[in-house]
Scaffold this active site. Structure first.
Site, mmCIF file in Angstrom:
data_model
loop_
_atom_site.group_PDB
_atom_site.id
_atom_site.type_symbol
_atom_site.label_atom_id
_atom_site.label_comp_id
_atom_site.label_asym_id
_atom_site.label_seq_id
_atom_site.Cartn_x
_atom_site.Cartn_y
_atom_site.Cartn_z
ATOM 1 N N ASP A 52 0.467 -1.504 0.277
ATOM 2 C CA ASP A 52 -0.004 -0.258 -0.023
ATOM 3 C C ASP A 52 1.060 0.938 -0.049
ATOM 4 O OD1 ASP A 52 -2.119 -1.103 0.277
ATOM 5 O OD2 ASP A 52 -2.998 -1.391 2.319
ATOM 6 N N LYS A 74 -4.187 3.345 -2.096
ATOM 7 C CA LYS A 74 -5.030 4.329 -2.769
ATOM 8 C C LYS A 74 -3.800 5.518 -2.342
ATOM 9 C CE LYS A 74 -8.153 1.082 -1.476
ATOM 10 N NZ LYS A 74 -8.979 0.264 -2.860
ATOM 11 N N MET A 189 -7.909 8.672 9.567
ATOM 12 C CA MET A 189 -8.144 9.817 8.327
ATOM 13 C C MET A 189 -9.278 10.876 8.924
ATOM 14 S SD MET A 189 -8.749 6.523 6.085
ATOM 15 C CE MET A 189 -9.724 4.871 7.856
HETATM 16 N N1 SAH Z 1 -4.619 -0.126 9.290
HETATM 17 C C1 SAH Z 1 -3.101 1.200 9.004
HETATM 18 C C2 SAH Z 1 -4.436 2.340 9.277
HETATM 19 C C3 SAH Z 1 -4.821 2.382 7.541
HETATM 20 S S1 SAH Z 1 -6.108 3.992 7.364
HETATM 21 C C4 SAH Z 1 -2.932 1.007 10.927
HETATM 22 O O1 SAH Z 1 -3.412 0.699 11.742
HETATM 23 O O2 SAH Z 1 -2.742 2.502 11.503
HETATM 24 C C5 SAH Z 1 -4.681 5.340 6.809
HETATM 25 C C6 SAH Z 1 -4.972 6.370 8.151
HETATM 26 O O3 SAH Z 1 -3.780 5.978 9.098
HETATM 27 C C7 SAH Z 1 -4.158 7.644 7.825
HETATM 28 O O4 SAH Z 1 -4.857 8.656 7.186
HETATM 29 C C8 SAH Z 1 -3.250 7.772 9.442
HETATM 30 O O5 SAH Z 1 -4.798 8.638 9.782
HETATM 31 C C9 SAH Z 1 -3.283 6.813 9.883
HETATM 32 N N2 SAH Z 1 -1.562 6.263 9.838
HETATM 33 C C10 SAH Z 1 -1.208 5.805 9.236
HETATM 34 N N3 SAH Z 1 0.125 5.760 9.340
HETATM 35 C C11 SAH Z 1 0.152 7.210 10.427
HETATM 36 C C12 SAH Z 1 1.518 7.617 9.998
HETATM 37 N N4 SAH Z 1 2.909 7.222 9.825
HETATM 38 N N5 SAH Z 1 1.232 9.158 10.637
HETATM 39 C C13 SAH Z 1 0.503 9.388 11.456
HETATM 40 N N6 SAH Z 1 -1.390 8.948 10.712
HETATM 41 C C14 SAH Z 1 -1.323 7.892 10.112
#
Ligand code: SAH
Length: 286
Positions: A52, A74, A189
């Site tokens: 991803d 995406k 998000m």
């Molecule tokens: N599966 C992922 C979440 C995917 S949804 C998890 O468990 O973390 C994607 C969202 O995750 C982003 O829009 C943001 O809100 C958050 N996110 C993922 N990586 C991030 C990062 N390094 N810093 C801040 N927010 C993050």
């Protein structure tokens, strides 16, 4: 090319990775060191890696030399690959006898559609294995010095997504109940609809002076943290150019950062810090 052979992982009863299996792995929030050892084990055996947008490309450098890499991300709500197409591609690769690693940011089962992919694979008769990852809503906040729970503050935490499938603020969420029942709310998000989300929480009775942290690019060198309040979050986020990917945390645990900001104390990632009490006296620490 023996010089390129990575050192072996510590001796352990690592799971097998037979051809035809899809292994869903959580890559963690960004810092490659936050992927699990089991994830690294799988990565070293995979024939093909389907990843991803939020997976740190440096992690891909740990694959075996002849493994292929496919991007299935995406961006900004605009699907560059439809979910159904990704699942079909995983099924196709597995049926071709590949060892398929599906590498997803954070934890695959936390707002990551890993559940949908797992369902599609199992329904297609493709064997799967799953390795969890550190989710941004826990690990990302930890890098900002914010514990998602603390005995003095909260006995519960709620994880919320700022979008639903249509890309809008989730209408199925009961903001009143959330505002009333959850002392700490962690929102994934959230940036696109920040004004609406903070507005819903204010209307539902949350105190405008309650501390909010916005942590962007958590655990990465470009990590930034904005401390603000519920009432000022949208304006301050815009003023300081806070961008996705970001985690938003609402609740008194945010104030603990004043003491626990271990990364700032180590001279780590640049940090912007507004007075969380909303006195209108922003201070910047870097
Ligand atoms: N599966 C992922 C979440 C995917 S949804 C998890 O468990 O973390 C994607 C969202 O995750 C982003 O829009 C943001 O809100 C958050 N996110 C993922 N990586 C991030 C990062 N390094 N810093 C801040 N927010 C993050």
């Amino acid at each position: 090319m023996t010089d390129d052979t990575p050192p072996p992982l510590p001796d352990h009863d690592w799971p097998d990775f037979p051809p035809g299996l899809v292994w869903l792995v959580g890559a963690g929030p960004g810092d490659p060191g936050l992927m699990t050892l089991q994830g690294l084990h799988a990565l070293r055996l995979a024939d093909v890696i389907v990843h991803d947008a939020l997976v740190n490309p440096r992690i891909l450098d740990w694959r075996q030399a002849d493994a292929t890499v496919e991007y299935a991300g995406k961006r900004g709500g605009k699907p560059s690959a439809k979910q159904r197409d990704i699942s079909l591609r995983l099924i196709e690769l597995a049926r071709a006898g590949k060892r398929v690693l599906r590498l997803k940011g954070g934890d695959p089962f936390v707002f990551g559609r890993g559940g949908e992919e797992a369902q599609a694979l199992v329904q297609a008769g493709v064997p799967i294995r799953l390795t969890p990852g550190i989710s941004a809503g826990i690990g990302g906040l930890a890098y900002a010095g914010i514990p998602v729970t603390h005995r003095d503050v909260n006995q519960a935490v709620t994880f919320v997504t700022g979008h639903d499938q249509s890309g809008l603020t989730p209408s199925a969420l009961d903001w009143q109940a959330l505002a009333k029942g959850s002392p700490v709310i962690v929102i994934y998000m959230a940036m696109k609809h920040l004004a609406q989300i903070t507005g819903e929480l204010l209307v539902a009775g949350r105190d405008g002076a309650e501390p909010v942290a916005i942590v962007s690019n958590a655990t990465l060198p470009q990590m930034r943290v904005l401390e603000t309040t519920l009432a000022r979050a949208t304006e301050d986020a815009a003023a300081h150019g806070m961008e996705a990917p970001a985690i938003v945390c609402l609740g008194r645990v945010v104030a603990l950062r004043q003491v626990i900001d271990w990364m700032g104390q180590l001279g780590g990632a640049p940090v912007r810090c507004l007075d969380p009490l909303g006195t209108g006296d922003p201070r910047q620490v870097s």
